[in-house]
Scaffold this motif. Structure first.
Motif, PDB file in Angstrom:
ATOM      1  N   SER A  46       1.116  -0.825   0.253  1.00 16.40           N
ATOM      2  CA  SER A  46       0.024  -0.135   0.255  1.00 16.40           C
ATOM      3  C   SER A  46       0.961   1.156   0.137  1.00 16.40           C
ATOM      4  CB  SER A  46      -1.171   0.318   0.915  1.00 16.40           C
ATOM      5  OG  SER A  46      -1.950  -0.966   1.132  1.00 16.40           O
ATOM      6  N   ARG A  47       1.047   1.539   1.348  1.00 19.13           N
ATOM      7  CA  ARG A  47       3.037   2.194   1.141  1.00 19.13           C
ATOM      8  C   ARG A  47       3.269   2.692  -0.595  1.00 19.13           C
ATOM      9  NH1 ARG A  47       6.933   4.112   5.437  1.00 19.13           N
ATOM     10  NH2 ARG A  47       8.653   5.703   4.253  1.00 19.13           N
ATOM     11  N   ARG A  48       4.090   1.792  -1.159  1.00 14.67           N
ATOM     12  CA  ARG A  48       4.117   1.915  -2.549  1.00 14.67           C
ATOM     13  C   ARG A  48       3.239   2.919  -3.444  1.00 14.67           C
ATOM     14  NH1 ARG A  48       3.490  -0.998  -6.178  1.00 14.67           N
ATOM     15  NH2 ARG A  48       2.503  -2.370  -5.307  1.00 14.67           N
ATOM     16  N   ILE A  49       1.948   2.123  -3.767  1.00 14.71           N
ATOM     17  CA  ILE A  49       1.028   2.566  -4.236  1.00 14.71           C
ATOM     18  C   ILE A  49       1.131   4.135  -4.214  1.00 14.71           C
ATOM     19  CG2 ILE A  49      -0.868   2.223  -4.823  1.00 14.71           C
ATOM     20  CD1 ILE A  49      -1.190  -0.858  -4.686  1.00 14.71           C
ATOM     21  N   ALA A  50       0.854   4.631  -2.710  1.00 15.24           N
ATOM     22  CA  ALA A  50      -0.191   6.003  -2.705  1.00 15.24           C
ATOM     23  C   ALA A  50       1.523   6.928  -2.965  1.00 15.24           C
ATOM     24  CB  ALA A  50      -0.096   5.629  -1.296  1.00 15.24           C
ATOM     25  N   GLU A  51       2.467   6.047  -2.755  1.00 16.71           N
ATOM     26  CA  GLU A  51       4.046   6.788  -3.099  1.00 16.71           C
ATOM     27  C   GLU A  51       4.026   7.436  -4.798  1.00 16.71           C
ATOM     28  OE1 GLU A  51       7.166   5.007  -0.955  1.00 16.71           O
ATOM     29  OE2 GLU A  51       6.717   5.815   0.531  1.00 16.71           O
ATOM     30  N   GLU A  52       3.544   6.041  -4.775  1.00 15.29           N
ATOM     31  CA  GLU A  52       3.684   6.597  -7.169  1.00 15.29           C
ATOM     32  C   GLU A  52       2.200   7.361  -7.654  1.00 15.29           C
ATOM     33  OE1 GLU A  52       2.559   2.382  -8.224  1.00 15.29           O
ATOM     34  OE2 GLU A  52       4.397   1.539  -7.852  1.00 15.29           O
ATOM     35  N   PHE A  53       1.319   7.261  -6.328  1.00 16.53           N
ATOM     36  CA  PHE A  53       0.068   8.241  -7.262  1.00 16.53           C
ATOM     37  C   PHE A  53       1.373   9.408  -6.583  1.00 16.53           C
ATOM     38  CE2 PHE A  53      -2.891   5.701  -7.981  1.00 16.53           C
ATOM     39  CZ  PHE A  53      -3.683   6.565  -8.492  1.00 16.53           C
ATOM     40  N   ALA A  54       2.184   9.793  -5.948  1.00 16.21           N
ATOM     41  CA  ALA A  54       2.470  11.496  -5.244  1.00 16.21           C
ATOM     42  C   ALA A  54       3.115  11.444  -5.982  1.00 16.21           C
ATOM     43  CB  ALA A  54       2.423  11.128  -3.527  1.00 16.21           C
ATOM     44  N   ARG A  56       3.837  11.006  -9.452  1.00 14.44           N
ATOM     45  CA  ARG A  56       2.907  11.800 -10.931  1.00 14.44           C
ATOM     46  C   ARG A  56       1.727  12.423 -10.808  1.00 14.44           C
ATOM     47  NH1 ARG A  56       1.581   5.326 -10.737  1.00 14.44           N
ATOM     48  NH2 ARG A  56      -1.046   5.526 -10.521  1.00 14.44           N
ATOM     49  N   ASP A  57       1.467  12.645  -9.346  1.00 16.98           N
ATOM     50  CA  ASP A  57      -0.263  13.501  -9.533  1.00 16.98           C
ATOM     51  C   ASP A  57       0.440  14.733  -8.410  1.00 16.98           C
ATOM     52  OD1 ASP A  57      -2.224  14.587  -9.564  1.00 16.98           O
ATOM     53  OD2 ASP A  57      -3.226  13.500 -10.247  1.00 16.98           O
ATOM     54  N   ARG A  58       1.052  16.275  -8.278  1.00 16.20           N
ATOM     55  CA  ARG A  58       1.202  17.226  -7.803  1.00 16.20           C
ATOM     56  C   ARG A  58      -0.117  16.706  -6.600  1.00 16.20           C
ATOM     57  NH1 ARG A  58      -1.797  20.963  -9.487  1.00 16.20           N
ATOM     58  NH2 ARG A  58      -2.300  21.782 -11.223  1.00 16.20           N
ATOM     59  N   ARG A  59      -1.472  16.406  -6.741  1.00 14.38           N
ATOM     60  CA  ARG A  59      -2.158  16.945  -5.656  1.00 14.38           C
ATOM     61  C   ARG A  59      -2.251  15.868  -5.028  1.00 14.38           C
ATOM     62  NH1 ARG A  59      -7.012  16.066 -10.309  1.00 14.38           N
ATOM     63  NH2 ARG A  59      -5.917  14.260 -10.565  1.00 14.38           N
ATOM     64  N   PHE A  60      -1.416  15.248  -4.450  1.00 16.83           N
ATOM     65  CA  PHE A  60      -1.548  13.996  -3.970  1.00 16.83           C
ATOM     66  C   PHE A  60      -0.154  13.710  -2.895  1.00 16.83           C
ATOM     67  CE2 PHE A  60      -4.439  12.114  -6.850  1.00 16.83           C
ATOM     68  CZ  PHE A  60      -4.963  11.517  -6.324  1.00 16.83           C
ATOM     69  N   ARG A  61       0.174  13.369  -2.054  1.00 15.82           N
ATOM     70  CA  ARG A  61       0.666  13.594  -1.117  1.00 15.82           C
ATOM     71  C   ARG A  61       0.353  12.106  -0.059  1.00 15.82           C
ATOM     72  NH1 ARG A  61       0.724  17.786   2.594  1.00 15.82           N
ATOM     73  NH2 ARG A  61      -2.113  18.636   1.634  1.00 15.82           N
ATOM     74  N   CYS A  62       2.071  11.974   0.165  1.00 12.65           N
ATOM     75  CA  CYS A  62       1.405  10.794   1.373  1.00 12.65           C
ATOM     76  C   CYS A  62       2.273  10.846   2.507  1.00 12.65           C
ATOM     77  CB  CYS A  62       2.179   9.303   0.135  1.00 12.65           C
ATOM     78  SG  CYS A  62       1.953   8.344   1.113  1.00 12.65           S
ATOM     79  N   GLY A  77      -4.812  13.033   8.947  1.00 14.36           N
ATOM     80  CA  GLY A  77      -4.796  13.405   6.868  1.00 14.36           C
ATOM     81  C   GLY A  77      -4.792  14.670   7.453  1.00 14.36           C
ATOM     82  N   VAL A  78      -6.077  15.458   8.556  1.00 13.67           N
ATOM     83  CA  VAL A  78      -6.512  16.412   8.441  1.00 13.67           C
ATOM     84  C   VAL A  78      -5.410  17.562   8.758  1.00 13.67           C
ATOM     85  CG1 VAL A  78      -8.563  18.154   9.883  1.00 13.67           C
ATOM     86  CG2 VAL A  78      -8.988  15.685   9.380  1.00 13.67           C
ATOM     87  N   ALA A  79      -4.889  16.726  10.024  1.00 17.24           N
ATOM     88  CA  ALA A  79      -3.869  17.872  10.179  1.00 17.24           C
ATOM     89  C   ALA A  79      -3.062  18.624   9.053  1.00 17.24           C
ATOM     90  CB  ALA A  79      -2.557  17.491  11.083  1.00 17.24           C
ATOM     91  N   HIS A  80      -2.536  17.778   8.144  1.00 16.03           N
ATOM     92  CA  HIS A  80      -1.354  17.963   7.285  1.00 16.03           C
ATOM     93  C   HIS A  80      -2.076  18.324   6.062  1.00 16.03           C
ATOM     94  CE1 HIS A  80       1.491  15.547   9.679  1.00 16.03           C
ATOM     95  NE2 HIS A  80       2.081  15.047   8.712  1.00 16.03           N
ATOM     96  N   THR A  81      -3.590  18.749   5.427  1.00 16.49           N
ATOM     97  CA  THR A  81      -3.787  19.544   4.708  1.00 16.49           C
ATOM     98  C   THR A  81      -3.434  20.809   4.393  1.00 16.49           C
ATOM     99  OG1 THR A  81      -5.847  19.361   6.051  1.00 16.49           O
ATOM    100  CG2 THR A  81      -5.909  18.466   4.922  1.00 16.49           C
TER     101      THR A  81
END
Length: 475
Positions: A46-54, A56-62, A77-81
Motif C-alpha cells: 500500500s505504501r508503495r502505491i500511495a507514494e507512486e501516486f504522489a 506522478r500527480d502533484r495533487r497527491f501527498r503521502c 490527514g486533517v492536520a496535514h491538509t
C-alpha cells in the motif's frame, strides 16, 4: 491552482484496492482537489502505491505513521491538509468516489451556504453495486435541511459520503475517537445536529465496498459489539442536552439499525460475546427506558424486552424460531382492542408486546393474470392480514378497488374467495395457515375506460380490516 477541497484517505494494508480508489479520486471532474493519503503502518504494498501516486500527480501527498488505527490516521490527514482550503472530505482506501461526486457536492454548498453536504451510496459487492439500505428513502434532493426536521438523516452516520465546510469542521474541533471501532457516528451525528443546515443529494456519490472480515463486518467480536454500543452511548449523551425527543429518537434508531446486526449474531457467538452483548445492550436499554422502544415493530419490542430482562435462553429460542420462520412471525392473543403479539419461540407465551396498528399489515399478491376471449382481464392472487390465520373463508373476506393513476375516486370490483395453499407456502413460515386467502377478480377495460389503473385489495378477518396495493409475488 489552489485546491478547493482536501480529501483525506487513511491507508492500511489495502494494496488490492488502493490503486482503484486513488484513481477514482484522480479522475474527479473537479480538478482543484488535494488528496492526503495517510499510510497507517502498512505491511503490504500500500505504501508503495500511495507514494507512486504522489510522485506522478502533484495533487497527491503521502504521510506515514506507525499503525494507530483508522481514527488516528484520519486525524493525522486533517492536520496535514493545506491551510485555507475551504472544504474537507474523507474517503476510505478500499472504496470508490463517483466521478462527478465532488463537483456536485461543492456546487451544492456554494449555492446554499450549508455546513455540509451528504449524498446517496451504493454498496459494492462481488455481484456489483447495490443500493445501500440506509439511503433507500433518498429519492429527491433536500437542500438546506436538518436532522431535526428530517429524522431519516439519523441513518446517515458515515464520514465518506460527505463534504464539510472547513470552517464548520474547525469551529467545532471535530476529531475521530482514537482506539475505537465504529468511529464515524460519534462525529457524524453531532455534526448533523450542530450544522446550521445540511444539503442532501439523491444521486449517488460513493461506492462503499463491503468486504467480509472488514471492520464493519465483525459480527461476533467482543470488542466490536462493545465499541458499537459505546459509540451509540456517546452520541446519545451528546443529544441529552438537545431535548428528550432527539435523544429518544436516536436511541430507537440504535435498536433498529445498529444493534440488530450483533443481536442476530448471538446464536453464533461464544459465552464471552453473549455476556458482553447482554451486559452492554441491557445497560443501554436500562438507561434509555421505554421511550426507545416506542415505534418499533412488535417483534423488535419483544426481542429487546428479553435483552432488557437478561433472558438469554428465551432470546436464543426466539432468534432460532425467526431463522426458520422469518422475522415478524408471532401469534395474536387477547380480546380486540387489547391484543398482544406473543412470540412462539419463547416458552409459555411470556414474551409479548402490545399491538399497534402497523403490527398487523396486509399482504396482497398477484399470482396470475390472463386475458379472456371476451377482452376481460382475470386476476388471481391472495390477500391476508399477516399473523391472523386465514384457515377459513370468513377469516379472509376480501374486496377490490381500482383507481386511475391520475387520481379520482376508487371503484369497487367484485371479488370471489378461492382456496390458494400457495399463500401459506409463499409466506415462509409454518405457524399460520393462509390457505383460504385466495381470490379471483375480473376487470373489464370497456367499463374502466382508457388509462392506467392501480389495483388494491381490502381484506378483513378476526375483527381487523386492512388495505394493501396488489403486487406481484416476490415484489
Amino acid at each position: 491552482m489552489k485546491p478547493l477541497l482536501s480529501v483525506v484517505v487513511p491507508v492500511h494494508n489495502v494494496e488490492e484496492y488502493l490503486e482503484e480508489c486513488l484513481t477514482s479520486l484522480a479522475r474527479q471532474s473537479v480538478d482543484a482537489v488535494e488528496v492526503v493519503t495517510v499510510d497507517d503502518g502498512s505491511t503490504d504494498g500500500s505504501r508503495r502505491i500511495a507514494e507512486e501516486f504522489a510522485a506522478r500527480d502533484r495533487r497527491f501527498r503521502c504521510v506515514h505513521q506507525a499503525n494507530a488505527g483508522l481514527s488516528a490516521a484520519r486525524n493525522t490527514g486533517v492536520a496535514h491538509t493545506t491551510p485555507g482550503v475551504p472544504y474537507l472530505a474523507f474517503a476510505d482506501s478500499d472504496d470508490l468516489v463517483v466521478p462527478d461526486a465532488y463537483a456536485r457536492m461543492l456546487a451544492s454548498l456554494e449555492s446554499t451556504g450549508s455546513d455540509l453536504v451528504t449524498g446517496n451510496v451504493w454498496r459494492l459487492t462481488a455481484q456489483g453495486p447495490r443500493q445501500a439500505w440506509q439511503y433507500r428513502w433518498l429519492t429527491a434532493d433536500h437542500p438546506r435541511t436538518h436532522v431535526t426536521r428530517d429524522p431519516r438523516l439519523l441513518a446517515d452516520r458515515v464520514a465518506w459520503n460527505k463534504v464539510f465546510r472547513r470552517s464548520f469542521w474547525d469551529e467545532h474541533a471535530f476529531t475521530f475517537p482514537v482506539g475505537r471501532l465504529y468511529e464515524d457516528a460519534p462525529v457524524m451525528i453531532p455534526a448533523h445536529h450542530l450544522a446550521r443546515s445540511v444539503d442532501v443529494l439523491h444521486r449517488h456519490v460513493y461506492l462503499w465496498r463491503v468486504r467480509e472480515g472488514s471492520i464493519t463486518r465483525r459480527r461476533t467480536d467482543v470488542r466490536g459489539v462493545r465499541d458499537r454500543i459505546a459509540a451509540c452511548e456517546r452520541v446519545s449523551a451528546f443529544l441529552a442536552g438537545r431535548g428528550a425527543g432527539q435523544r429518544a429518537r436516536y436511541d430507537a434508531s440504535c435498536l433498529r439499525d445498529d444493534f440488530v446486526y450483533f443481536l442476530e449474531g448471538l446464536p453464533m457467538g461464544g459465552p464471552s460475546y453473549r455476556e458482553a452483548f447482554m451486559a452492554d445492550a441491557g445497560a443501554f436499554l436500562d438507561r434509555a427506558g421505554d421511550a426507545a422502544l416506542e415505534g418499533l415493530p412488535a417483534e423488535a419490542r419483544i426481542r429487546w424486552r428479553l435483552v432488557r430482562e437478561r433472558r438469554m435462553d428465551e432470546l436464543l429460542a426466539v432468534l432460532d424460531f425467526e431463522r426458520a420462520n422469518g422475522t415478524g412471525t408471532f401469534t395474536v392473543r387477547g380480546p380486540w382492542g387489547r391484543r398482544r403479539a406473543v412470540h412462539p419461540g419463547a416458552a409459555g407465551g411470556t414474551a409479548g408486546a402490545r399491538l399497534g396498528r402497523g403490527d398487523l399489515p396486509a399482504v396482497a399478491r398477484l399470482v396470475e393474470a390472463s386475458w379472456g376471449t371476451d377482452g376481460r382481464l382475470t386476476l388471481r392472487g391472495y390477500a391476508y392480514i399477516r399473523n391472523l390465520p386465514a384457515d377459513a373463508p370468513r377469516h379472509a373476506l376480501k374486496a377490490a378497488l381500482v383507481r386511475e393513476a391520475g387520481g379520482g375516486l376508487p371503484r369497487p370490483v367484485p371479488v370471489r374467495t378461492v382456496p390458494m395453499p400457495e399463500a401459506t407456502a409463499d409466506s415462509g413460515q409454518e405457524t399460520h395457515g393462509y390457505d383460504h386467502a385466495g381470490f379471483e377478480m375480473v376487470l373489464d377495460p370497456a367499463q374502466l375506460g382508457p388509462g392506467s389503473w392501480f389495483v388494491g385489495v381490502v381484506v378483513a378477518g378476526h375483527g381487523t380490516v386492512r388495505r394493501a396495493a396488489l403486487r406481484a409475488v416476490g415484489a
